[in-house]
Design an enzyme around this catalytic site. Structure first.
Site, PDB file in Angstrom:
ATOM      1  N   MET A 125      11.885   6.717  -7.543  1.00 39.67           N
ATOM      2  CA  MET A 125      12.034   7.810  -6.575  1.00 39.67           C
ATOM      3  C   MET A 125      10.649   8.297  -6.162  1.00 39.67           C
ATOM      4  O   MET A 125       9.846   8.704  -7.006  1.00 39.67           O
ATOM      5  CB  MET A 125      12.839   8.959  -7.192  1.00 39.67           C
ATOM      6  CG  MET A 125      14.311   8.655  -7.435  1.00 39.67           C
ATOM      7  SD  MET A 125      15.213   8.081  -5.978  1.00 39.67           S
ATOM      8  CE  MET A 125      14.957   9.441  -4.830  1.00 39.67           C
TER       9      MET A 125
ATOM     10  N   SER B  88      18.850   3.717   4.477  1.00 35.98           N
ATOM     11  CA  SER B  88      19.732   4.639   3.756  1.00 35.98           C
ATOM     12  C   SER B  88      20.619   5.379   4.748  1.00 35.98           C
ATOM     13  O   SER B  88      20.128   6.102   5.615  1.00 35.98           O
ATOM     14  CB  SER B  88      18.901   5.659   2.973  1.00 35.98           C
ATOM     15  OG  SER B  88      19.724   6.756   2.614  1.00 35.98           O
TER      16      SER B  88
ATOM     17  N   GLY C 239      17.930  14.181  -3.705  1.00 34.58           N
ATOM     18  CA  GLY C 239      18.834  15.242  -3.268  1.00 34.58           C
ATOM     19  C   GLY C 239      18.921  15.368  -1.755  1.00 34.58           C
ATOM     20  O   GLY C 239      19.963  15.737  -1.228  1.00 34.58           O
ATOM     21  N   PHE C 240      17.842  15.030  -1.078  1.00 33.03           N
ATOM     22  CA  PHE C 240      17.817  15.212   0.369  1.00 33.03           C
ATOM     23  C   PHE C 240      16.990  14.127   1.036  1.00 33.03           C
ATOM     24  O   PHE C 240      16.016  13.644   0.451  1.00 33.03           O
ATOM     25  CB  PHE C 240      17.223  16.586   0.723  1.00 33.03           C
ATOM     26  CG  PHE C 240      17.978  17.720   0.108  1.00 33.03           C
ATOM     27  CD1 PHE C 240      19.134  18.213   0.713  1.00 33.03           C
ATOM     28  CD2 PHE C 240      17.568  18.269  -1.101  1.00 33.03           C
ATOM     29  CE1 PHE C 240      19.851  19.238   0.132  1.00 33.03           C
ATOM     30  CE2 PHE C 240      18.285  19.292  -1.692  1.00 33.03           C
ATOM     31  CZ  PHE C 240      19.432  19.785  -1.076  1.00 33.03           C
ATOM     32  N   GLY C 241      17.384  13.784   2.265  1.00 35.27           N
ATOM     33  CA  GLY C 241      16.555  12.911   3.077  1.00 35.27           C
ATOM     34  C   GLY C 241      15.471  13.723   3.762  1.00 35.27           C
ATOM     35  O   GLY C 241      15.449  14.955   3.692  1.00 35.27           O
ATOM     36  N   GLY C 242      14.556  13.019   4.394  1.00 29.88           N
ATOM     37  CA  GLY C 242      13.563  13.685   5.226  1.00 29.88           C
ATOM     38  C   GLY C 242      12.434  14.378   4.490  1.00 29.88           C
ATOM     39  O   GLY C 242      11.718  15.188   5.077  1.00 29.88           O
TER      40      GLY C 242
ATOM     41  N   MET D 271      23.419   9.383  -7.830  1.00 30.98           N
ATOM     42  CA  MET D 271      22.688  10.583  -8.275  1.00 30.98           C
ATOM     43  C   MET D 271      23.732  11.561  -8.785  1.00 30.98           C
ATOM     44  O   MET D 271      24.007  12.610  -8.179  1.00 30.98           O
ATOM     45  CB  MET D 271      21.893  11.169  -7.098  1.00 30.98           C
ATOM     46  CG  MET D 271      20.671  10.340  -6.757  1.00 30.98           C
ATOM     47  SD  MET D 271      20.018  10.698  -5.113  1.00 30.98           S
ATOM     48  CE  MET D 271      21.067   9.614  -4.155  1.00 30.98           C
TER      49      MET D 271
ATOM     50  N   ASP E 262      23.650   6.630  -0.761  1.00 22.05           N
ATOM     51  CA  ASP E 262      23.247   7.697  -1.671  1.00 22.05           C
ATOM     52  C   ASP E 262      24.439   8.550  -2.065  1.00 22.05           C
ATOM     53  O   ASP E 262      25.000   9.283  -1.237  1.00 22.05           O
ATOM     54  CB  ASP E 262      22.196   8.585  -0.994  1.00 22.05           C
ATOM     55  CG  ASP E 262      20.845   7.892  -0.921  1.00 22.05           C
ATOM     56  OD1 ASP E 262      20.392   7.401  -1.973  1.00 22.05           O
ATOM     57  OD2 ASP E 262      20.254   7.837   0.170  1.00 22.05           O
TER      58      ASP E 262
ATOM     59  N   GLY F 290      15.523   6.087   5.164  1.00 23.34           N
ATOM     60  CA  GLY F 290      16.593   6.790   5.858  1.00 23.34           C
ATOM     61  C   GLY F 290      16.131   7.287   7.208  1.00 23.34           C
ATOM     62  O   GLY F 290      16.403   6.693   8.251  1.00 23.34           O
TER      63      GLY F 290
ATOM     64  N   HIS G 153      23.304   3.989  -4.948  1.00 25.76           N
ATOM     65  CA  HIS G 153      22.389   4.811  -5.750  1.00 25.76           C
ATOM     66  C   HIS G 153      23.149   6.045  -6.218  1.00 25.76           C
ATOM     67  O   HIS G 153      23.426   6.946  -5.430  1.00 25.76           O
ATOM     68  CB  HIS G 153      21.182   5.176  -4.861  1.00 25.76           C
ATOM     69  CG  HIS G 153      20.194   6.085  -5.504  1.00 25.76           C
ATOM     70  ND1 HIS G 153      19.205   6.739  -4.782  1.00 25.76           N
ATOM     71  CD2 HIS G 153      20.003   6.460  -6.799  1.00 25.76           C
ATOM     72  CE1 HIS G 153      18.474   7.471  -5.600  1.00 25.76           C
ATOM     73  NE2 HIS G 153      18.943   7.328  -6.827  1.00 25.76           N
TER      74      HIS G 153
ATOM     75  N   HIS H  82      21.596   0.993   1.841  1.00 25.63           N
ATOM     76  CA  HIS H  82      21.459   1.891   0.697  1.00 25.63           C
ATOM     77  C   HIS H  82      22.410   3.081   0.868  1.00 25.63           C
ATOM     78  O   HIS H  82      22.434   3.721   1.917  1.00 25.63           O
ATOM     79  CB  HIS H  82      20.006   2.367   0.637  1.00 25.63           C
ATOM     80  CG  HIS H  82      19.655   3.182  -0.552  1.00 25.63           C
ATOM     81  ND1 HIS H  82      19.328   2.619  -1.780  1.00 25.63           N
ATOM     82  CD2 HIS H  82      19.549   4.534  -0.718  1.00 25.63           C
ATOM     83  CE1 HIS H  82      19.029   3.591  -2.636  1.00 25.63           C
ATOM     84  NE2 HIS H  82      19.166   4.753  -2.026  1.00 25.63           N
TER      85      HIS H  82
ATOM     86  N   MET I  50      25.807  11.625  -4.180  1.00 28.75           N
ATOM     87  CA  MET I  50      25.327  12.865  -4.816  1.00 28.75           C
ATOM     88  C   MET I  50      26.516  13.749  -5.172  1.00 28.75           C
ATOM     89  O   MET I  50      27.482  13.833  -4.400  1.00 28.75           O
ATOM     90  CB  MET I  50      24.410  13.617  -3.853  1.00 28.75           C
ATOM     91  CG  MET I  50      23.264  12.787  -3.308  1.00 28.75           C
ATOM     92  SD  MET I  50      22.124  13.801  -2.351  1.00 28.75           S
ATOM     93  CE  MET I  50      21.067  12.518  -1.644  1.00 28.75           C
TER      94      MET I  50
ATOM     95  N   ASP J 184      12.076   4.824  -2.921  1.00 32.03           N
ATOM     96  CA  ASP J 184      13.138   5.583  -2.264  1.00 32.03           C
ATOM     97  C   ASP J 184      12.670   7.005  -1.975  1.00 32.03           C
ATOM     98  O   ASP J 184      12.536   7.817  -2.883  1.00 32.03           O
ATOM     99  CB  ASP J 184      14.372   5.587  -3.176  1.00 32.03           C
ATOM    100  CG  ASP J 184      15.594   6.165  -2.502  1.00 32.03           C
ATOM    101  OD1 ASP J 184      15.521   6.535  -1.320  1.00 32.03           O
ATOM    102  OD2 ASP J 184      16.637   6.243  -3.183  1.00 32.03           O
ATOM    103  N   GLY J 185      12.435   7.265  -0.686  1.00 33.12           N
ATOM    104  CA  GLY J 185      12.114   8.621  -0.257  1.00 33.12           C
ATOM    105  C   GLY J 185      10.800   8.699   0.499  1.00 33.12           C
ATOM    106  O   GLY J 185       9.760   8.275  -0.003  1.00 33.12           O
ATOM    107  N   GLY J 186      10.887   9.177   1.737  1.00 31.28           N
ATOM    108  CA  GLY J 186       9.672   9.378   2.524  1.00 31.28           C
ATOM    109  C   GLY J 186       8.990   8.093   2.966  1.00 31.28           C
ATOM    110  O   GLY J 186       7.788   8.106   3.260  1.00 31.28           O
TER     111      GLY J 186
HETATM  112  C1  DX5 Z   1      17.072  10.909  -1.661  1.00 34.85           C
HETATM  113  C2  DX5 Z   1      17.765   9.595  -1.421  1.00 34.85           C
HETATM  114  C3  DX5 Z   1      17.070   8.706  -0.450  1.00 34.85           C
HETATM  115  C4  DX5 Z   1      16.992   9.275   0.928  1.00 34.85           C
HETATM  116  C5  DX5 Z   1      15.795   8.722   1.622  1.00 34.85           C
HETATM  117  O1  DX5 Z   1      17.711  11.598  -2.680  1.00 34.85           O
HETATM  118  O2  DX5 Z   1      17.884   8.873  -2.631  1.00 34.85           O
HETATM  119  O3  DX5 Z   1      17.685   7.431  -0.424  1.00 34.85           O
HETATM  120  O4  DX5 Z   1      18.101   8.982   1.713  1.00 34.85           O
HETATM  121  O5  DX5 Z   1      15.706   9.352   2.859  1.00 34.85           O
HETATM  122  P1  DX5 Z   1      14.338   9.430   3.648  1.00 34.85           P
HETATM  123  O6  DX5 Z   1      13.931   8.031   3.984  1.00 34.85           O
HETATM  124  O7  DX5 Z   1      14.687  10.246   4.826  1.00 34.85           O
HETATM  125  O8  DX5 Z   1      13.321  10.086   2.738  1.00 34.85           O
HETATM  126 ZN    ZN Z   2      18.579   6.706  -2.585  1.00 34.19          ZN
END
Ligand code: DX5
Ligand code: ZN
Length: 227
Positions: free
Chosen positions: A141, A12, A146-149, A72, A39, A201, A70, A37, A41, A179-181
């Site tokens: 999800m 991502s 909304g956020f990475g990490g 959002m 994202d 990501g 994706h 990927h 938003m 998707d996520g973490g």
């Molecule tokens: C979150 C995004 C994810 C995000 C994943 O809203 O949809 O795609 O980038 O990031 P990581 O891998 O850092 O959780």
């Molecule tokens: Zn995503």
């Protein structure tokens, strides 16, 4: 034993260094990324604002890799044409943002893109029961979007398994993306439950030893899982 060798990795770009976005995506593709990927938003469906079709178009100019968009955003039906036109291969909309989901998925299909639907952590698998045969991909999800990490929500495992069972029941050919973490510790939980595309990501783009090593670390745990 199950084989996890065909699990795909979708870095991502949310976690990429945007000063060098083109080079970072090239590095990811050269490092073995199966999809990229993206994202999107809007500051309404989710609190954050990121990027639009202009970024998809720029990446389309530098790579043939599958671009996985994706959305959002609220009212995704207003922007699907623009993302398809920009070169998206897969477009996913959120079930929570789409009161006329059936029509919106058909709109994506009519543009010759692969059809995806994304589902938030609190939304039950049953919300997708009437559209499962319409989609190519379900994005489960594993964090709140909304956020990475953020940290992988372990409770989503049972939903991945439920969706996998629903797909098998109707003999549909649907990818399950998580998707996520996702990192080498959490990825096996997701794939064991039935996921076959890993969005990552932070664990790819912010890997201390570089992007290719981030992808290789995920591949290594998948290979161990197949043994
Ligand atoms: C979150 C995004 C994810 C995000 C994943 O809203 O949809 O795609 O980038 O990031 P990581 O891998 O850092 O959780
Ligand atoms: Zn995503």
């Amino acid at each position: 034993m199950n084989s996890f060798d065909d699990v795909k990795i979708a870095p991502s770009i949310l976690a990429a260094d945007f000063n060098y976005l083109g080079q970072q995506v090239t590095d990811a593709v050269d490092g073995g990324a199966d999809l990229i990927h993206i994202d999107v938003m809007d500051g309404r469906f989710v609190p954050n604002i990121t990027m639009g079709p202009i970024v998809v178009r720029a990446l389309r100019e530098i790579t043939d890799v599958t671009l996985d968009v994706h959305l959002m955003i609220v009212e995704p039906e207003r922007y699907i044409d623009a993302f398809a036109e920009a070169g998206a291969d897969i477009i996913s909309v959120h079930v929570e943002a789409s009161p006329h989901l059936h029509r919106t998925l058909q709109q994506i299909r009519d543009l010759d893109c692969r059809v995806g639907v994304a589902i938030n952590p609190h939304t039950p698998a049953s919300a997708l029961s009437e559209v499962i045969t319409m989609v190519d991909l379900i994005n489960v999800m594993t964090v709140n979007p909304g956020f990475g990490g953020q940290s992988f929500i372990m409770d989503t495992k049972s939903k991945i398994a439920q969706l996998k069972a629903m797909i098998n029941d109707v003999h549909a050919n649907v990818d399950i993306e998580v998707d996520g973490g996702i990192n080498p510790e959490t990825a096996p939980h997701a794939t064991q439950a039935g996921a076959n595309i890993l969005v990552a990501g932070t664990s790819v783009f912010k890997h201390p030893d570089g992007i290719a090593k981030g992808i290789a670390s995920l591949r290594a745990v998948l290979a161990r899982q197949s043994e």
